[in-house]
Design an enzyme around this catalytic site. Structure first.
Site, PDB file in Angstrom:
ATOM      1  N   LYS A  54      -7.099   1.365  -3.043  1.00 56.31           N
ATOM      2  CA  LYS A  54      -6.695   0.967  -1.691  1.00 56.31           C
ATOM      3  C   LYS A  54      -6.864   2.105  -0.703  1.00 56.31           C
ATOM      4  CE  LYS A  54      -5.234  -1.608   1.598  1.00 56.31           C
ATOM      5  NZ  LYS A  54      -3.924  -2.240   1.744  1.00 56.31           N
ATOM      6  N   LYS A  65       0.527   5.127   8.302  1.00 55.76           N
ATOM      7  CA  LYS A  65       1.132   5.448   7.005  1.00 55.76           C
ATOM      8  C   LYS A  65       0.052   5.572   5.936  1.00 55.76           C
ATOM      9  CE  LYS A  65       2.300   2.069   4.565  1.00 55.76           C
ATOM     10  NZ  LYS A  65       1.723   1.149   3.542  1.00 55.76           N
ATOM     11  N   THR A 101       0.869  -1.169   0.000  1.00 56.37           N
ATOM     12  CA  THR A 101       0.000   0.000   0.000  1.00 56.37           C
ATOM     13  C   THR A 101       0.908   1.221   0.000  1.00 56.37           C
ATOM     14  OG1 THR A 101      -1.754  -1.137   1.178  1.00 56.37           O
ATOM     15  CG2 THR A 101      -1.784   1.268   1.247  1.00 56.37           C
TER      16      THR A 101
END
Length: 291
Positions: free
Chosen positions: A174, A242, A99
């Site tokens: 995502k 993140k 990701t």
């Protein structure tokens, strides 16, 4: 199933080791690299070849698959001196399943194209359970020919697989997933924290509400872990942080405000500040019970 191929698999952590294992069991020859070698030991014992760098593994393979921790790791592995794009074979297929940033995905695709290589961004969802059971959701960006070439490999790792658009589209999908995940984590944590404060048994409340409209994958799979004081990572707090940073940066570029996500990030910042960033994301519940 596709004919056996030589595959460089870079990143054999919580999810990567299971994903690589499925490819290995299907008969593909693995060339592996991980920052911590011991996390690849089971794959090596089963026949995979160890390499001391991502570039070295890529040079030995027809397909390169990465699933790393952070965008900086992806950038250095692909675009750094002696990295994947520089050292991989002509006509190799590059698949980043980390990701990461949509902008970085487009940069990698452009750099790969300059060398005549195909590149896909294919981040996944499903955590350690989905990786172990080969039931991952795989969200793909890139061109159709590369996707068709990669699909038999994706089928070994996941069940819900889709090409969403050109380079970067997988990462944008995502981000949408992670926005829903992060805000949804707040929902079940607050529901069960409320039940606890009201003097109810949170486990009994969970049993009552998890099968109805309040239900979710996280409610079913992560809430029981939290209620059992199991904060081992299926997906790390530091990684959801993140992802939220990337999503908020992408939203800002799109001139879109996401107050729910911003609120979830503030809560997870508190989780990390308490030293729990290497715990699973269900550690958010621990924050509520410690307030």
């Amino acid at each position: 199933m596709s004919a056996p191929q030589s595959i460089a698999f870079i990143g054999t952590g919580v999810m990567g080791r299971s994903m690589a294992g499925h490819l290995q069991k299907a008969g593909h020859a693995l060339h592996v690299h991980n920052r911590t070698r011991e996390k690849a030991s089971a794959l090596v014992e089963a026949g995979a070849t160890w390499h001391d760098s991502a570039g070295s593994a890529a040079a030995a393979a027809e397909v390169v698959i990465t699933i790393l921790g952070f965008p900086v790791d992806v950038e250095s592995s692909y675009l750094g001196a002696g990295g994947i794009v520089e050292r991989t074979r002509p006509s190799a297929l590059l698949i980043d399943m980390t990701t990461s940033s949509p902008v970085l995905a487009r940069r990698i695709a452009a750099a790969a194209a300059e060398r005549g290589l195909a590149a896909l961004d294919a981040p996944v969802s499903g955590g350690d359970i989905g990786a172990r059971e080969a039931r991952l959701v795989i969200m793909v960006g890139g061109d159709t020919a590369a996707y068709v070439r990669a699909k038999p490999l994706f089928d070994l790792m996941g069940t819900n697989i889709a090409l969403l658009g050109g380079p970067g589209a997988g990462q944008h999908c995502k981000m949408a997933n992670q926005i829903a995940v992060a805000v949804g984590m707040v929902a079940w944590c607050e529901a069960l924290a409320y039940a606890r404060k009201a003097g109810l048994d949170p486990s009994a409340v969970h049993a009552s509400i998890s099968g109805g409209a309040a239900g979710s994958w996280a409610m079913t799979n992560l809430a029981p872990r939290a209620l059992g004081d199991n904060f081992a990572p299926g997906f790390y707090v530091k990684h959801i942080l993140k992802d939220m940073r990337i999503a908020l940066e992408s939203a800002a570029e799109l001139k879109l405000e996401l107050p729910g996500l911003a609120g979830a990030k503030k809560l997870y910042d508190q989780v990390a500040a308490r030293g729990w960033e290497d715990c699973g994301t269900q550690a958010l519940y621990r924050l509520y019970t410690s307030l």
